[in-house]
Design a protein around this motif. Structure first.
Motif, PDB file in Angstrom:
ATOM      1  N   SER A 149       0.860  -1.174   0.000  1.00 61.24           N
ATOM      2  CA  SER A 149       0.000   0.000   0.000  1.00 61.24           C
ATOM      3  C   SER A 149       0.901   1.230   0.000  1.00 61.24           C
ATOM      4  O   SER A 149       1.627   1.484   0.948  1.00 61.24           O
ATOM      5  CB  SER A 149      -0.910  -0.041   1.223  1.00 61.24           C
ATOM      6  OG  SER A 149      -1.171   1.253   1.658  1.00 61.24           O
ATOM      7  N   ALA A 150       0.869   1.963  -1.113  1.00 59.76           N
ATOM      8  CA  ALA A 150       1.757   3.123  -1.247  1.00 59.76           C
ATOM      9  C   ALA A 150       1.150   4.367  -0.610  1.00 59.76           C
ATOM     10  O   ALA A 150       1.860   5.244  -0.147  1.00 59.76           O
ATOM     11  CB  ALA A 150       2.060   3.376  -2.716  1.00 59.76           C
ATOM     12  N   GLU A 151      -0.204   4.421  -0.571  1.00 59.32           N
ATOM     13  CA  GLU A 151      -0.859   5.635  -0.044  1.00 59.32           C
ATOM     14  C   GLU A 151      -0.687   5.714   1.465  1.00 59.32           C
ATOM     15  O   GLU A 151      -0.710   6.781   2.047  1.00 59.32           O
ATOM     16  CB  GLU A 151      -2.364   5.659  -0.331  1.00 59.32           C
ATOM     17  CG  GLU A 151      -2.772   5.386  -1.753  1.00 59.32           C
ATOM     18  CD  GLU A 151      -2.838   3.905  -2.046  1.00 59.32           C
ATOM     19  OE1 GLU A 151      -3.548   3.194  -1.335  1.00 59.32           O
ATOM     20  OE2 GLU A 151      -2.146   3.459  -2.973  1.00 59.32           O
ATOM     21  N   GLU A 152      -0.567   4.541   2.087  1.00 61.58           N
ATOM     22  CA  GLU A 152      -0.623   4.500   3.539  1.00 61.58           C
ATOM     23  C   GLU A 152       0.573   5.202   4.182  1.00 61.58           C
ATOM     24  O   GLU A 152       0.456   5.759   5.254  1.00 61.58           O
ATOM     25  CB  GLU A 152      -0.675   3.048   3.983  1.00 61.58           C
ATOM     26  CG  GLU A 152      -1.666   2.849   5.082  1.00 61.58           C
ATOM     27  CD  GLU A 152      -1.658   1.441   5.621  1.00 61.58           C
ATOM     28  OE1 GLU A 152      -2.063   1.284   6.756  1.00 61.58           O
ATOM     29  OE2 GLU A 152      -1.219   0.514   4.915  1.00 61.58           O
ATOM     30  N   ALA A 153       1.735   5.120   3.531  1.00 60.93           N
ATOM     31  CA  ALA A 153       2.939   5.704   4.110  1.00 60.93           C
ATOM     32  C   ALA A 153       3.659   6.520   3.056  1.00 60.93           C
ATOM     33  O   ALA A 153       4.025   6.012   2.011  1.00 60.93           O
ATOM     34  CB  ALA A 153       3.860   4.598   4.620  1.00 60.93           C
ATOM     35  N   SER A 154       3.825   7.819   3.309  1.00 65.49           N
ATOM     36  CA  SER A 154       4.552   8.641   2.339  1.00 65.49           C
ATOM     37  C   SER A 154       5.996   8.825   2.796  1.00 65.49           C
ATOM     38  O   SER A 154       6.869   9.121   2.004  1.00 65.49           O
ATOM     39  CB  SER A 154       3.853   9.990   2.177  1.00 65.49           C
ATOM     40  OG  SER A 154       3.648  10.575   3.433  1.00 65.49           O
ATOM     41  N   GLY A 155       6.254   8.631   4.092  1.00 69.78           N
ATOM     42  CA  GLY A 155       7.616   8.759   4.600  1.00 69.78           C
ATOM     43  C   GLY A 155       8.050  10.202   4.733  1.00 69.78           C
ATOM     44  O   GLY A 155       7.339  11.125   4.369  1.00 69.78           O
ATOM     45  N   VAL A 156       9.235  10.394   5.311  1.00 69.18           N
ATOM     46  CA  VAL A 156       9.822  11.730   5.424  1.00 69.18           C
ATOM     47  C   VAL A 156      11.223  11.683   4.828  1.00 69.18           C
ATOM     48  O   VAL A 156      11.806  10.629   4.661  1.00 69.18           O
ATOM     49  CB  VAL A 156       9.959  12.201   6.895  1.00 69.18           C
ATOM     50  CG1 VAL A 156       8.658  12.709   7.414  1.00 69.18           C
ATOM     51  CG2 VAL A 156      10.540  11.125   7.761  1.00 69.18           C
ATOM     52  N   LYS A 157      11.755  12.891   4.562  1.00 76.18           N
ATOM     53  CA  LYS A 157      13.127  12.980   4.069  1.00 76.18           C
ATOM     54  C   LYS A 157      14.095  12.960   5.263  1.00 76.18           C
ATOM     55  O   LYS A 157      13.801  13.534   6.317  1.00 76.18           O
ATOM     56  CB  LYS A 157      13.314  14.274   3.271  1.00 76.18           C
ATOM     57  CG  LYS A 157      12.470  14.343   2.004  1.00 76.18           C
ATOM     58  CD  LYS A 157      13.185  13.666   0.869  1.00 76.18           C
ATOM     59  CE  LYS A 157      12.449  13.673  -0.463  1.00 76.18           C
ATOM     60  NZ  LYS A 157      11.015  13.630  -0.486  1.00 76.18           N
ATOM     61  N   VAL A 158      15.239  12.323   5.052  1.00 75.93           N
ATOM     62  CA  VAL A 158      16.241  12.170   6.104  1.00 75.93           C
ATOM     63  C   VAL A 158      16.689  13.514   6.681  1.00 75.93           C
ATOM     64  O   VAL A 158      16.940  13.637   7.876  1.00 75.93           O
ATOM     65  CB  VAL A 158      17.449  11.398   5.522  1.00 75.93           C
ATOM     66  CG1 VAL A 158      18.619  11.445   6.482  1.00 75.93           C
ATOM     67  CG2 VAL A 158      17.068   9.967   5.249  1.00 75.93           C
TER      68      VAL A 158
END
Ligand SMILES: [Zn+2]
Length: 394
Positions: free
Chosen positions: A332-341
């Motif tokens: 599921s790609a929508e669930e987690a967009s993440g953050v930049k380091v």
């Protein structure tokens, strides 16, 4: 106005993938507007009470649409700059676009803050000019309640919506946090000093000042005039603004402990990731049963983060089909967009993703998975900052 009501809202509709909800208190506003306006318009238009009521309802719903468009302005600009939106809610004092996390930079903060008021200004100008054209250049004042004879229903609605949007614009641009104008002040101060926390504190102090001013004006109106509803409304807005600004100040004192820290400083730099192409039976054996995590990030051959896979998704697949199935089918790609380091760690405070998943994936500029920040690591950073505070007061 952009603030957070505590109770859950009722979902109305989804626009651009954004959930739009209303808080029960919003219906009070809607009812009040329709009730007050249909009284004002009684006997004004040809067609009698039905037309008067229809004009009041059309005006109330246009107001409603204006507030949604204002919040959509904030939301769409935020999304375009990589800040996810959890939803838009309408309540007693207007609307709020709930961002999934803080803006990553002063520039984004400024653009998001200005987007809503600019939409409101555009609506005001469009409705004002249209009302003026419909009225044959009569001038807007004669179409406002109570309208002069000869003013038609369409002209009356447009003129009123133009007026409401001018008021919304002025009110929202008051330079006190958490109003949009206060957000603009915060962003400008942040850009100048590079210090988000002290910029927030400065803008909140202004917000508290304006809030107290509103309380004073509201009390004066309540005591000195007969405009009870207006006085009460100003008083409530003032109390609310004061409380929201004070809460923000307290919170910024807390978050100042994260100052100078970046996502990369606290993340686990060796996260367990599942390579794309892993079959589901291997995924269960070698990942879920071994580590007992609820989810794993999935990466491609180049290490790029593709999305996450949850244990319950794997268990939903029948056992005899698991060796044939690939993890990529369940991502599921929508669930987690993440953050930049390299983003400031405070960006993760109030992160909806962090709350929901218990951790956030950190990627570099190319989208390659670099680490995972857990809620515990974030809490630890807040605690150790506290110790620092004790050693160096102020
Ligand atoms: Zn706004």
């Amino acid at each position: 106005m952009d603030v957070v009501p505590s109770t859950r809202s009722i979902k109305l509709v989804s626009l651009f993938g954004i959930r739009i909800g209303v808080h029960p208190s919003w219906f009070v506003v809607l009812f009040l507007i329709i009730w007050l306006l249909s009284g004002t318009y009684r006997g004004v238009f040809a067609g009698g009470e039905t037309v008067a009521f229809a004009v009041a309802v059309a005006t109330a719903f246009s107001f409603f649409a204006s507030v949604i468009l204002h919040e959509l302005g904030h939301a769409l600009v935020a999304m375009r700059n990589g800040v996810g939106i959890a939803g838009i809610d309408l309540w007693l004092f207007g609307g709020i676009a709930r961002m999934r996390r803080e803006s990553p930079s002063a520039g984004v903060d400024l653009r998001v803050a200005l987007a809503g008021p600019l939409v409101t200004l555009a609506i005001a100008v469009t409705c004002g000019v249209t009302a003026w054209l419909v009225g044959g250049g009569r001038g807007l004042a004669s179409a406002l309640p109570p309208p002069r004879p000869g003013v038609g229903p369409v002209e009356a609605v447009l003129a009123y919506v133009a007026l409401i949007n001018v008021l919304l614009f002025v009110l929202n641009m008051i330079p006190g946090f958490p109003l949009d104008g206060g957000r603009v002040v915060r962003a400008l101060a942040w850009a100048r000093t590079g210090d988000r926390t002290s910029a927030t504190r400065f803008a909140s102090r202004l917000g508290r000042g304006f809030g107290l001013g509103f309380v004073g004006i509201g009390l004066a109106v309540l005591i000195g005039t007969s405009a009870f509803v207006f006085g009460l409304w100003v008083l409530l807005i003032g109390m609310f603004l004061t409380a929201a600004a004070r809460a923000t100040e307290a919170q910024s004192r807390f978050t100042s402990r994260l100052q100078g820290l970046r996502v990369g400083d606290v993340m686990d730099a060796e996260p367990v990731a599942v390579p794309a192409g892993t079959s589901l039976d291997r995924l269960l054996d070698e990942f879920f049963l071994r580590y007992r995590f609820a989810w794993f990030p999935v990466v491609d051959a180049g290490g790029r983060f593709l999305g996450l896979v949850r244990r319950e998704k794997v268990e939903e697949v029948p056992e005899d089909a698991r060796s044939e199935s690939d993890v990529q089918e369940l991502i599921s790609a929508e669930e987690a967009s993440g953050v930049k380091v390299d983003e400031p760690l405070e960006t993760l405070l109030g992160s909806e993703e962090m709350r929901r998943l218990g951790a956030v994936v950190a990627v570099d500029a190319e989208g390659v998975l670099r680490g995972v920040v857990t809620l515990n690591a974030l809490r630890q950073a807040l605690r150790s900052g506290q110790d620092q505070d004790a050693v160096t007061p102020g």
